[in-house]
Design a protein around this motif. Structure first.
Motif, PDB file in Angstrom:
ATOM      1  N   ASN A   1       0.828  -1.204   0.000  1.00 18.21           N
ATOM      2  CA  ASN A   1       0.000   0.000   0.000  1.00 18.21           C
ATOM      3  C   ASN A   1       0.861   1.253   0.000  1.00 18.21           C
ATOM      4  N   PHE A   2       0.469   2.215  -0.843  1.00 19.71           N
ATOM      5  CA  PHE A   2       1.199   3.474  -0.945  1.00 19.71           C
ATOM      6  C   PHE A   2       0.241   4.644  -0.763  1.00 19.71           C
ATOM      7  N   LEU A   3       0.689   5.664  -0.021  1.00 17.00           N
ATOM      8  CA  LEU A   3      -0.082   6.875   0.229  1.00 17.00           C
ATOM      9  C   LEU A   3       0.540   7.999  -0.579  1.00 17.00           C
ATOM     10  N   ILE A   4      -0.296   8.732  -1.295  1.00 14.46           N
ATOM     11  CA  ILE A   4       0.197   9.609  -2.357  1.00 14.46           C
ATOM     12  C   ILE A   4       0.233  11.067  -1.899  1.00 14.46           C
ATOM     13  N   PRO A   5       1.409  11.722  -1.963  1.00 12.91           N
ATOM     14  CA  PRO A   5       1.493  13.157  -1.669  1.00 12.91           C
ATOM     15  C   PRO A   5       0.939  13.974  -2.836  1.00 12.91           C
ATOM     16  N   VAL A   6       0.734  15.268  -2.617  1.00 12.51           N
ATOM     17  CA  VAL A   6       0.012  16.075  -3.611  1.00 12.51           C
ATOM     18  C   VAL A   6       0.818  16.329  -4.878  1.00 12.51           C
ATOM     19  N   ASP A   7       2.151  16.203  -4.817  1.00  9.67           N
ATOM     20  CA  ASP A   7       2.955  16.504  -5.997  1.00  9.67           C
ATOM     21  C   ASP A   7       3.269  15.274  -6.841  1.00  9.67           C
ATOM     22  N   ALA A   8       2.717  14.122  -6.481  1.00  8.10           N
ATOM     23  CA  ALA A   8       3.008  12.898  -7.235  1.00  8.10           C
ATOM     24  C   ALA A   8       2.397  12.958  -8.627  1.00  8.10           C
ATOM     25  N   ARG A   9       3.130  12.421  -9.601  1.00  8.38           N
ATOM     26  CA  ARG A   9       2.642  12.355 -10.986  1.00  8.38           C
ATOM     27  C   ARG A   9       2.845  10.934 -11.510  1.00  8.38           C
ATOM     28  N   PRO A  10       2.134   9.981 -10.940  1.00 10.57           N
ATOM     29  CA  PRO A  10       2.389   8.578 -11.294  1.00 10.57           C
ATOM     30  C   PRO A  10       1.807   8.200 -12.642  1.00 10.57           C
ATOM     31  N   ARG A  11       2.608   7.536 -13.436  1.00  6.61           N
ATOM     32  CA  ARG A  11       2.132   6.988 -14.709  1.00  6.61           C
ATOM     33  C   ARG A  11       2.430   5.498 -14.810  1.00  6.61           C
ATOM     34  N   SER A  12       3.047   4.944 -13.765  1.00  5.52           N
ATOM     35  CA  SER A  12       3.350   3.517 -13.749  1.00  5.52           C
ATOM     36  C   SER A  12       3.451   3.061 -12.308  1.00  5.52           C
ATOM     37  N   ASN A  13       3.469   1.768 -12.120  1.00  7.21           N
ATOM     38  CA  ASN A  13       3.670   1.234 -10.778  1.00  7.21           C
ATOM     39  C   ASN A  13       4.974   1.741 -10.173  1.00  7.21           C
ATOM     40  N   LEU A  14       6.009   1.788 -10.993  1.00  8.60           N
ATOM     41  CA  LEU A  14       7.301   2.234 -10.495  1.00  8.60           C
ATOM     42  C   LEU A  14       7.229   3.687 -10.040  1.00  8.60           C
ATOM     43  N   ASP A  15       6.476   4.524 -10.762  1.00 14.71           N
ATOM     44  CA  ASP A  15       6.291   5.912 -10.349  1.00 14.71           C
ATOM     45  C   ASP A  15       5.623   5.993  -8.980  1.00 14.71           C
ATOM     46  N   VAL A  16       4.604   5.169  -8.764  1.00 16.56           N
ATOM     47  CA  VAL A  16       3.906   5.164  -7.475  1.00 16.56           C
ATOM     48  C   VAL A  16       4.885   4.825  -6.364  1.00 16.56           C
ATOM     49  N   GLN A  17       5.680   3.799  -6.583  1.00 14.56           N
ATOM     50  CA  GLN A  17       6.615   3.366  -5.555  1.00 14.56           C
ATOM     51  C   GLN A  17       7.677   4.425  -5.262  1.00 14.56           C
ATOM     52  N   ARG A  18       8.087   5.160  -6.285  1.00 18.63           N
ATOM     53  CA  ARG A  18       9.145   6.152  -6.115  1.00 18.63           C
ATOM     54  C   ARG A  18       8.627   7.472  -5.544  1.00 18.63           C
ATOM     55  N   GLN A  19       7.381   7.813  -5.832  1.00 23.38           N
ATOM     56  CA  GLN A  19       6.869   9.142  -5.503  1.00 23.38           C
ATOM     57  C   GLN A  19       5.940   9.153  -4.297  1.00 23.38           C
ATOM     58  N   SER A  20       5.688   8.006  -3.693  1.00 28.75           N
ATOM     59  CA  SER A  20       4.736   7.907  -2.593  1.00 28.75           C
ATOM     60  C   SER A  20       5.406   7.346  -1.349  1.00 28.75           C
ATOM     61  N   VAL A  21       4.642   7.323  -0.284  1.00 30.25           N
ATOM     62  CA  VAL A  21       5.097   6.766   0.994  1.00 30.25           C
ATOM     63  C   VAL A  21       4.326   5.482   1.240  1.00 30.25           C
ATOM     64  N   SER A  22       5.034   4.432   1.577  1.00 30.04           N
ATOM     65  CA  SER A  22       4.366   3.145   1.785  1.00 30.04           C
ATOM     66  C   SER A  22       3.796   3.051   3.197  1.00 30.04           C
ATOM     67  N   LEU A  23       2.805   2.187   3.341  1.00 25.42           N
ATOM     68  CA  LEU A  23       2.272   1.911   4.676  1.00 25.42           C
ATOM     69  C   LEU A  23       3.375   1.377   5.582  1.00 25.42           C
ATOM     70  N   LYS A  24       4.270   0.566   5.045  1.00 27.56           N
ATOM     71  CA  LYS A  24       5.375   0.050   5.851  1.00 27.56           C
ATOM     72  C   LYS A  24       6.220   1.184   6.420  1.00 27.56           C
ATOM     73  N   GLU A  25       6.447   2.230   5.625  1.00 25.38           N
ATOM     74  CA  GLU A  25       7.220   3.365   6.128  1.00 25.38           C
ATOM     75  C   GLU A  25       6.488   4.084   7.253  1.00 25.38           C
ATOM     76  N   LEU A  26       5.157   4.206   7.135  1.00 27.73           N
ATOM     77  CA  LEU A  26       4.392   4.813   8.224  1.00 27.73           C
ATOM     78  C   LEU A  26       4.485   3.968   9.484  1.00 27.73           C
ATOM     79  N   LEU A  27       4.431   2.657   9.332  1.00 27.03           N
ATOM     80  CA  LEU A  27       4.550   1.781  10.491  1.00 27.03           C
ATOM     81  C   LEU A  27       5.935   1.901  11.132  1.00 27.03           C
ATOM     82  N   ASP A  28       6.961   2.071  10.305  1.00 22.70           N
ATOM     83  CA  ASP A  28       8.309   2.271  10.831  1.00 22.70           C
ATOM     84  C   ASP A  28       8.400   3.548  11.661  1.00 22.70           C
ATOM     85  N   VAL A  29       7.626   4.566  11.274  1.00 27.42           N
ATOM     86  CA  VAL A  29       7.643   5.847  11.988  1.00 27.42           C
ATOM     87  C   VAL A  29       7.200   5.672  13.437  1.00 27.42           C
ATOM     88  N   VAL A  30       6.185   4.840  13.666  1.00 25.24           N
ATOM     89  CA  VAL A  30       5.621   4.719  15.017  1.00 25.24           C
ATOM     90  C   VAL A  30       6.125   3.494  15.774  1.00 25.24           C
TER      91      VAL A  30
END
Length: 501
Positions: free
Chosen positions: A108-137
């Motif tokens: 799962n990826f959460l998308i910031p307002v400046d993301a311009r995804p046109r592929s799966n790879l774009d989503v992964q590079r331009q967004s924050v994953s749920l795993k990263e949010l879990l790492d935060v807490v």
């Protein structure tokens, strides 16, 4: 060498009363994010309202809230880094995200307002994953909650068209949506709860009344005094189902600790995250909530079973019934709850509600340890170190278990392992490693560790004390000399690292 641990195996250094005129760091912190004005994909209507209103609700019930609206990726990541550090000394760390989210290849990826995804790879590079949010807490001391009011997947595979995805989603309802198909199921670590606005495979509605249905229900139930958190999320679910005519069913993943928790305690003084014995704190549950807990237990919820067992283990409660407590814990243990296995092991070990059965107790301790329950691993370490429950002393195995528990951030195990390193008993580790474990134990929140380092610092070698000062200096808690002298300045740094200012 002095250990913190099981008093009937090794000498326990009890908590010392130390009068310190300090102010504690916030016990409950929240990071609330609302993404509405997307630059390249469809904007959302209510996410800003949801974030601002929820932040106000959380502040009203005592949270220290960081609010972020319409963040680009860099801003979002900077906020996450800061919140991660602050959450280490909080009992509860909570994240709420309202905005677009997408599932890509099961993640799962959460998308910031400046993301311009046109592929799966774009989503992964331009967004924050749920795993990263879990790492935060993940380093919050008692409880971690991540709430996503954002449910999208990526049905178009490798070349996504977010406009088409959003249009497809809205064909299923006349309301604006935050996605189609839902996010992938979450599998957080123990002590962490992930809450989705819509169960995986369902659409989350943006809402037509200023807030999403989920955010509205969440705020109403959070603000309700004296509502235990498991029951709160259950009531949120029921409210959303009712408002959306069963179109949207919120869902939670993971498991909280066995300690009862009230986001908004009522006047009877329910604890937030209490240091009291769980049997005493669960006994404060009102009769109507106990009946709701019983209903959840009947549905297979192991935390509810554990809570009901704790009530029956309180000798000051009229419901005291150790045999019934054993029955509840047996049910939860059979369903694989490591916490229930640990509590049941104690009862078999001490003969409470059952006949003493050391073999069964050891079996249950090992079952809990196999699921990485740090308390069980640490206790097994003491059993192997001193001998007990039919085990012969085996210091080598004990050291392995202490290290494993320490690496799982068990604060007493961290302290004990630091002491073992300091005594030269761990061949491949030295003073710098010992100091790192001591610093980690402070951040993990053990009062015993804090008291010992303030009152008996010379129990550690001078080089270890120097390395601890260096650790404190690295994180801006200390700016004095690296001389191994634990004087007033170093003690201030120790208190600050613990979370006292």
């Amino acid at each position: 060498m002095s250990f913190i641990g099981r008093p009937f195996f090794l000498s326990l250094i009890l908590t010392w009363a130390i009068p310190v005129a300090v102010v504690a760091s916030p016990e409950r912190v929240a990071m609330v994010i609302g993404m509405a004005e997307y630059e390249a994909i469809t904007p959302l209507t209510n996410t800003r309202n949801d974030a601002e209103d929820l932040a106000e609700t959380l502040e009203g019930i005592g949270f220290d809230v960081t609010l972020g609206i319409d963040l680009n990726e860099a801003e979002l990541r900077a906020m996450m880094k800061d919140f991660s550090f602050r959450s280490e000394t909080a009992d509860l760390a909570l994240i709420y995200f309202a905005g677009h989210g997408i599932e890509v290849q099961g993640e799962n990826f959460l998308i910031p307002v400046d993301a311009r995804p046109r592929s799966n790879l774009d989503v992964q590079r331009q967004s924050v994953s749920l795993k990263e949010l879990l790492d935060v807490v993940e380093r919050a001391r008692v409880m971690r909650i991540v709430i996503l009011d954002s449910c999208r997947d990526n049905p178009l595979g490798g070349a996504i068209d977010t406009e088409q995805v959003l249009q497809t989603a809205q064909q299923t309802t006349d309301q604006p949506t935050r996605g189609v198909g839902g996010l992938a199921p979450a599998n957080p670590d123990r002590g962490t709860l992930v809450a989705f606005a819509a169960k995986d495979g369902q659409v989350a509605l943006d809402g037509t009344r200023g807030n999403s249905p989920y955010a509205r229900a969440l705020m109403q139930k959070m603000a309700k005094p004296g509502l235990e958190i498991s029951l709160m999320f259950r009531q949120v679910r029921d409210a959303v189902l009712q408002e959306t005519a069963n179109l949207q069913e919120p869902y939670t993943y993971g498991s909280l600790t066995g300690q009862p928790f009230y986001l908004n305690p009522d006047q009877d003084g329910q604890p937030n995250v209490s240091g009291d014995e769980p049997s005493k704190t669960w006994s404060k549950l009102r009769p109507d909530q106990e009946s709701q807990l019983m209903a959840l237990a009947d549905l297979g919820d192991t935390r509810s079973m554990i809570g009901l067992a704790y009530i029956r283990l309180n000798p000051e409660d009229q419901r005291f019934d150790p045999a019934q407590a054993v029955a509840f814990l047996q049910r939860a243990a059979e369903k694989g709850s490591p916490e229930a296995q640990m509590e049941l092991a104690k009862l078999y070990e001490q003969g409470i509600g059952v006949e003493v059965d050391e073999a069964r107790a050891l079996e249950l301790y090992r079952a809990a340890a196999e699921q990485d329950l740090a308390d069980a691993i640490n206790d097994l370490g003491f059993l192997h170190y001193q001998g007990g429950l039919g085990l012969r002393p085996n210091p080598t195995r004990a050291l392995e278990l202490f290290e494993r528990a320490a690496d799982l951030r068990h604060p007493e195990a961290q302290f004990n392992f630091a002491a073992l390193i300091d005594d030269g008993l761990i061949a491949d580790k030295g003073p710098k490693d010992a100091a790192a474990y001591l610093y980690a134990a402070l951040r993990s929140g053990s009062q015993d560790v804090l008291n010992l380092l303030l009152e008996r610092p010379t129990m550690f070698a001078e080089e270890t004390r120097r390395e601890l000062q260096a650790q404190l200096q690295q994180f801006d808690f200390y700016d004095g000399s690296i001389d191994g002298d634990i004087g007033p300045g170093t003690k201030r740094g120790i208190r600050a690292a613990y979370g006292l200012e």
